[in-house]
Design an enzyme around this catalytic site. Structure first.
Site, PDB file in Angstrom:
ATOM      1  CG  ASP A  70       1.279 -10.269  -3.676  1.00 34.68           C
ATOM      2  OD1 ASP A  70       1.269  -9.913  -4.872  1.00 34.68           O
ATOM      3  OD2 ASP A  70       0.954 -11.409  -3.297  1.00 34.68           O
ATOM      4  N   GLY A  71       3.170  -6.662  -1.388  1.00 29.55           N
ATOM      5  CA  GLY A  71       3.141  -5.580  -0.384  1.00 29.55           C
ATOM      6  C   GLY A  71       3.081  -4.207  -1.032  1.00 29.55           C
ATOM      7  NE  ARG A  75       4.490   1.217  -0.213  1.00 29.93           N
ATOM      8  CZ  ARG A  75       5.203   2.071  -0.960  1.00 29.93           C
ATOM      9  NH1 ARG A  75       4.956   3.363  -0.935  1.00 29.93           N
ATOM     10  NH2 ARG A  75       6.158   1.626  -1.746  1.00 29.93           N
ATOM     11  CG  ASN A 140      -3.883  -9.258   1.246  1.00 30.45           C
ATOM     12  OD1 ASN A 140      -4.523  -9.489   0.232  1.00 30.45           O
ATOM     13  ND2 ASN A 140      -2.606  -9.583   1.375  1.00 30.45           N
ATOM     14  CG  ASP A 170      -2.080 -17.542  18.848  1.00 29.97           C
ATOM     15  OD1 ASP A 170      -2.336 -17.540  20.071  1.00 29.97           O
ATOM     16  OD2 ASP A 170      -1.242 -18.299  18.338  1.00 29.97           O
TER      17      ASP A 170
END
Length: 287
Positions: A70-71, A75, A140, A170
């Site tokens: 997925d990364g 990209r 995403n 956070d």
């Protein structure tokens, strides 16, 4: 002659994609089709691939093939953002959400694309512009994340300039529907069908009394103001650091419809992938 005369490859930085690359290069050779790659990646590709810079790869490719997970797919989509060039995701390793096929399905998939036997799924992006004019695009999510030891993310959320909620958390995550299964999901956000044109604003580990997510339409504009009580924040773009923000800084976020087009061959549905990846089974009570 099929539609594909030039294929652009984008590779995972570590995972071995030799089998996939060999398949693509051989398929291309038979069709007198050009294979392009990026200069820092082409050394790992068969010498018949031509090294070109990113703008040339984007301009010349009829099809982009992402080899990784997925990364790598994210990209590739960021590289192509705003252009109609279809992107085929080939999964190396773990099951992903965005990749459509595994390596062993690659040769028939390329032929199907060449013969127009596929569909294209438009994917929305979110774009953030900072007060000083810097711009980032994510498929995403864009997140304002606290730096450990430096105080919480205190962020005011306005829609069309009208203040709505102040989160102390956070992180404050702005996610596309695609990104609903990523960071947003781990923060308690809903699973959203990728065909929904909208985006989410989700606090992670909120310390504020109001800790719910917002769902906005693709036409709306959201402003995130870092409040005076906030610590320094990291700006994460699809999980990678894209800068830092502090009190007084502002991000304006809008949606980009159909910023990328993902090839679908009908092998699995989003819901199948979500069930497998997120282990969606339900309660013991119903079994």
């Amino acid at each position: 002659m099929g539609m594909v005369s030039t294929v652009g490859l984008v590779l995972h930085p570590q995972r071995d994609s030799k089998e996939a690359i060999d398949t693509i290069v051989e398929w291309a050779r038979k069709r007198d089709c050009t294979v392009l790659g990026l200069p820092d990646e082409v050394g790992r590709i068969d010498c018949s691939a031509i090294a070109v810079d990113a703008p040339t790869l984007v301009r010349r490719s009829d099809l982009l093939v992402s080899l990784g997970g997925d990364g790598t797919m994210l990209r590739t989509m960021r590289l192509i953002a705003g252009r109609p060039t279809p992107v085929l995701g080939v999964n190396l390793g773990r099951l992903g959400f965005l990749a459509e096929i595994d390596v062993d399905e690659l040769a028939p998939a390329l032929s199907a694309i060449d013969e127009h036997r596929y569909t294209v799924e438009p994917r929305m992006a979110v774009r953030a512009v900072s007060h000083d004019g810097r711009m980032v695009t994510a498929f995403n999510d864009i997140a304002l994340v606290r730096i450990p030891g430096d105080g919480l993310a205190a962020v005011s959320v306005s829609v069309y300039g009208e203040p709505f909620v102040r989160y102390s958390a956070d992180a404050v995550i702005v996610s596309t529907s695609t990104g609903s299964t990523a960071y947003s999901f781990s923060a308690g956000g809903p699973i959203v069908s990728p065909t929904v044109e909208g985006f989410l604003v989700v606090p992670a580990a909120a310390h504020s009394a109001f800790n719910r997510a917002l769902v906005l339409s693709a036409d709306e504009e959201v402003t995130l103001d870092v409040l005076p009580t906030s610590g320094q924040l990291a700006l994460e773009v699809d999980g990678a650091i894209g800068g830092h923000l502090g009190p007084g800084d502002r991000l304006t976020v809008t949606a980009l419809r159909a910023a990328a087009r993902v090839v679908r061959l009908g092998t699995t549905t989003f819901y199948e992938r979500a069930r497998r990846k997120l282990r969606v089974n339900g309660s013991a009570e119903v079994d």
